[in-house]
Design a protein around this motif. Structure first.
Motif, PDB file in Angstrom:
ATOM      1  N   ALA A  34       0.825  -1.441   0.188  1.00  0.00           N
ATOM      2  CA  ALA A  34      -0.190  -0.081   0.153  1.00  0.00           C
ATOM      3  C   ALA A  34       0.955   1.292  -0.122  1.00  0.00           C
ATOM      4  CB  ALA A  34      -0.861  -0.134   1.107  1.00  0.00           C
ATOM      5  N   VAL A  35       0.209   2.290  -0.342  1.00  0.00           N
ATOM      6  CA  VAL A  35       0.869   3.624  -0.468  1.00  0.00           C
ATOM      7  C   VAL A  35       0.124   4.514   0.783  1.00  0.00           C
ATOM      8  CG1 VAL A  35       1.529   5.613  -1.766  1.00  0.00           C
ATOM      9  CG2 VAL A  35       1.647   3.364  -2.801  1.00  0.00           C
ATOM     10  N   LEU A  36       1.162   5.370   1.600  1.00  0.00           N
ATOM     11  CA  LEU A  36       0.331   6.119   2.649  1.00  0.00           C
ATOM     12  C   LEU A  36       0.476   7.545   2.163  1.00  0.00           C
ATOM     13  CD1 LEU A  36      -0.486   6.103   5.646  1.00  0.00           C
ATOM     14  CD2 LEU A  36       1.994   6.194   6.177  1.00  0.00           C
ATOM     15  N   SER A  37      -0.714   8.167   2.494  1.00  0.00           N
ATOM     16  CA  SER A  37      -0.472   9.799   2.344  1.00  0.00           C
ATOM     17  C   SER A  37      -1.263  10.025   3.615  1.00  0.00           C
ATOM     18  CB  SER A  37      -1.094   9.965   1.078  1.00  0.00           C
ATOM     19  OG  SER A  37      -2.720   9.514   1.002  1.00  0.00           O
ATOM     20  N   GLU A  38      -0.794  11.514   3.955  1.00  0.00           N
ATOM     21  CA  GLU A  38      -1.612  12.174   4.759  1.00  0.00           C
ATOM     22  C   GLU A  38      -2.358  13.713   4.255  1.00  0.00           C
ATOM     23  OE1 GLU A  38       1.098  13.513   8.059  1.00  0.00           O
ATOM     24  OE2 GLU A  38       1.608  11.653   8.555  1.00  0.00           O
ATOM     25  N   GLN A  39      -3.601  13.675   4.624  1.00  0.00           N
ATOM     26  CA  GLN A  39      -4.483  14.752   4.119  1.00  0.00           C
ATOM     27  C   GLN A  39      -5.214  15.448   5.037  1.00  0.00           C
ATOM     28  OE1 GLN A  39      -6.620  13.518   0.928  1.00  0.00           O
ATOM     29  NE2 GLN A  39      -5.389  12.457  -0.502  1.00  0.00           N
ATOM     30  N   PRO A  40      -5.694  16.838   5.031  1.00  0.00           N
ATOM     31  CA  PRO A  40      -6.715  17.250   5.793  1.00  0.00           C
ATOM     32  C   PRO A  40      -8.025  16.510   5.667  1.00  0.00           C
ATOM     33  CG  PRO A  40      -5.365  18.993   4.450  1.00  0.00           C
ATOM     34  CD  PRO A  40      -5.137  17.675   3.903  1.00  0.00           C
ATOM     35  N   GLY A  41      -8.755  16.264   6.731  1.00  0.00           N
ATOM     36  CA  GLY A  41     -10.087  15.829   6.278  1.00  0.00           C
ATOM     37  C   GLY A  41     -11.277  16.121   7.460  1.00  0.00           C
ATOM     38  N   GLY A  42     -12.062  15.135   7.715  1.00  0.00           N
ATOM     39  CA  GLY A  42     -13.150  15.213   8.656  1.00  0.00           C
ATOM     40  C   GLY A  42     -14.386  15.867   7.827  1.00  0.00           C
ATOM     41  N   LYS A  43     -15.466  15.376   8.052  1.00  0.00           N
ATOM     42  CA  LYS A  43     -16.676  15.670   7.095  1.00  0.00           C
ATOM     43  C   LYS A  43     -16.874  17.298   7.347  1.00  0.00           C
ATOM     44  CE  LYS A  43     -20.204  13.170   6.374  1.00  0.00           C
ATOM     45  NZ  LYS A  43     -19.606  12.456   5.153  1.00  0.00           N
ATOM     46  N   GLY A  44     -16.861  17.614   8.450  1.00  0.00           N
ATOM     47  CA  GLY A  44     -17.363  18.887   8.607  1.00  0.00           C
ATOM     48  C   GLY A  44     -16.176  20.005   8.016  1.00  0.00           C
ATOM     49  N   ALA A  45     -14.944  19.634   8.184  1.00  0.00           N
ATOM     50  CA  ALA A  45     -13.937  20.558   7.357  1.00  0.00           C
ATOM     51  C   ALA A  45     -13.915  20.219   5.800  1.00  0.00           C
ATOM     52  CB  ALA A  45     -12.350  19.934   7.903  1.00  0.00           C
ATOM     53  N   ASN A  46     -14.440  19.005   5.344  1.00  0.00           N
ATOM     54  CA  ASN A  46     -14.230  18.894   3.807  1.00  0.00           C
ATOM     55  C   ASN A  46     -15.469  19.642   3.297  1.00  0.00           C
ATOM     56  OD1 ASN A  46     -12.342  16.871   4.423  1.00  0.00           O
ATOM     57  ND2 ASN A  46     -13.611  15.272   3.963  1.00  0.00           N
ATOM     58  N   LEU A  74      -5.949  23.726  10.364  1.00  0.00           N
ATOM     59  CA  LEU A  74      -6.421  25.063  10.204  1.00  0.00           C
ATOM     60  C   LEU A  74      -5.747  25.733   9.187  1.00  0.00           C
ATOM     61  CD1 LEU A  74      -5.789  26.131  14.122  1.00  0.00           C
ATOM     62  CD2 LEU A  74      -8.126  25.916  12.681  1.00  0.00           C
ATOM     63  N   ALA A  75      -4.280  25.628   8.721  1.00  0.00           N
ATOM     64  CA  ALA A  75      -3.724  26.112   7.707  1.00  0.00           C
ATOM     65  C   ALA A  75      -4.748  25.597   6.201  1.00  0.00           C
ATOM     66  CB  ALA A  75      -2.348  25.799   7.502  1.00  0.00           C
ATOM     67  N   ALA A  76      -5.028  24.552   6.092  1.00  0.00           N
ATOM     68  CA  ALA A  76      -5.695  23.774   4.850  1.00  0.00           C
ATOM     69  C   ALA A  76      -6.898  24.687   4.934  1.00  0.00           C
ATOM     70  CB  ALA A  76      -5.771  22.285   5.069  1.00  0.00           C
ATOM     71  N   LEU A  77      -7.867  25.004   6.103  1.00  0.00           N
ATOM     72  CA  LEU A  77      -8.926  25.386   5.963  1.00  0.00           C
ATOM     73  C   LEU A  77      -8.778  26.895   5.496  1.00  0.00           C
ATOM     74  CD1 LEU A  77     -10.802  24.162   9.148  1.00  0.00           C
ATOM     75  CD2 LEU A  77     -11.591  23.614   6.614  1.00  0.00           C
ATOM     76  N   ALA A  78      -7.906  27.499   6.069  1.00  0.00           N
ATOM     77  CA  ALA A  78      -7.714  28.830   5.704  1.00  0.00           C
ATOM     78  C   ALA A  78      -7.348  29.003   4.161  1.00  0.00           C
ATOM     79  CB  ALA A  78      -6.477  29.584   6.900  1.00  0.00           C
TER      80      ALA A  78
END
Length: 288
Positions: A34-46, A74-78
């Motif tokens: 598998a390939v691992l990645s990290e991303q901003p998420g959460g249903k609310g934030a999405n 926070l930076a991703a949302l902004a």
């Protein structure tokens, strides 16, 4: 479409840890390669990020931890254009979702709520013109409080599925669910307005259990389905609040969801809402 519609999203903010594998594991099975990645998420934030990119005037009401992951969220949302003034920074770790995605874009998700469990609306006020959009990845008491405080249009994305208090359902101007969630929450058959998504079979709108509109989905190459439903929610809310009828709003939301499915990110880049309105208009008018 020129006015930026005010939207307050009350919901989860997570770090998504995504393992992309050839297929999903069965119980007790280990899958390699598998390939691992990290991303901003959460249903609310999405949903907040999608609504802002579509052109809404969006603020996020949620909570992150006082850790590096929280600052990244926070930076991703902004960066998406979301006002994060009402996001609390708490001692608990930032919420995390562990996600496995297969070659067809299907997924399995385990959510560790972390700071989301400490979300409070103590100093939050909602304006009469502000649409409030909630999901169920934060505590049901918080969602109920948001419904009671909301002075205007109130929307619930009833995911993950659970039994809903009658008070909450009666307050909802719109409920959005997928086909499985609609089956798991029988009370939705009595709700005043429910949008249901059916994946490749499009979406439909129900008034007190009676189907009143529907729209087909667009053919698309699937990269990741994690943020597609959230993008659909944001687009449907903005479309309806912009004055689109049920059929057009569903078609626009389907088009936005299709773009999201084709993007590997949980918070995909999207065009302005007007772009999708124009893109779907000719197809819809041609069927009339």
């Amino acid at each position: 479409m020129s006015n930026r519609l005010p939207v307050a999203v009350v919901g989860s903010i997570n770090l998504d840890l995504i393992a992309t594998a050839e297929r999903l594991p069965t119980a007790g099975e280990t899958i390699g390669g598998a390939v691992l990645s990290e991303q901003p998420g959460g249903k609310g934030a999405n949903q907040a990020a999608a609504a802002a990119r579509l052109g809404g005037n969006v603020r996020m009401i949620g909570a992150v931890g006082s850790d590096g992951q929280g600052q990244r969220m926070l930076a991703a949302l902004a960066g998406a254009g979301v006002d994060t003034t009402d996001v609390g920074v708490l001692p608990e770790p930032t919420g995390t979702a562990l996600i496995v995605v297969d070659g067809d874009g299907e997924n399995q998700i385990v959510v560790c709520p972390g700071a989301n469990s400490g979300l409070s609306l103590d100093r939050v006020e909602f304006g009469p013109e502000e649409t409030v959009l909630c999901q169920l990845e934060v505590g049901l008491p918080v969602v109920l409080e948001a419904a009671r405080r909301s002075k205007g249009y109130f929307v619930l994305n009833a995911a993950p599925a659970m039994d809903l208090p009658a008070e909450l359902l009666e307050r909802c101007d719109l409920v959005i669910v997928n086909e499985s969630e609609y089956a798991l929450i029988p009370a939705l058959a009595e709700a005043k307005l429910v949008a249901v998504t059916y994946g490749g079979d499009g979406s439909a709108m129900f008034v007190h259990g009676t189907k009143v509109a529907g729209a087909p989905s667009a053919a698309v190459t699937v990269a990741n389905t994690v943020g597609a439903g959230d993008a659909f929610c944001a687009a449907l809310v903005l479309g309806l609040r912009s004055g689109l009828d049920y059929e057009r709003a569903l078609a626009v939301a389907n088009a936005v969801g299709a773009d999201a499915v084709g993007d590997p990110s949980s918070q995909p880049e999207l065009a302005q809402l007007g772009h999708y309105v124009g893109r779907t208009a000719a197809a819809l008018d041609g069927t009339r």
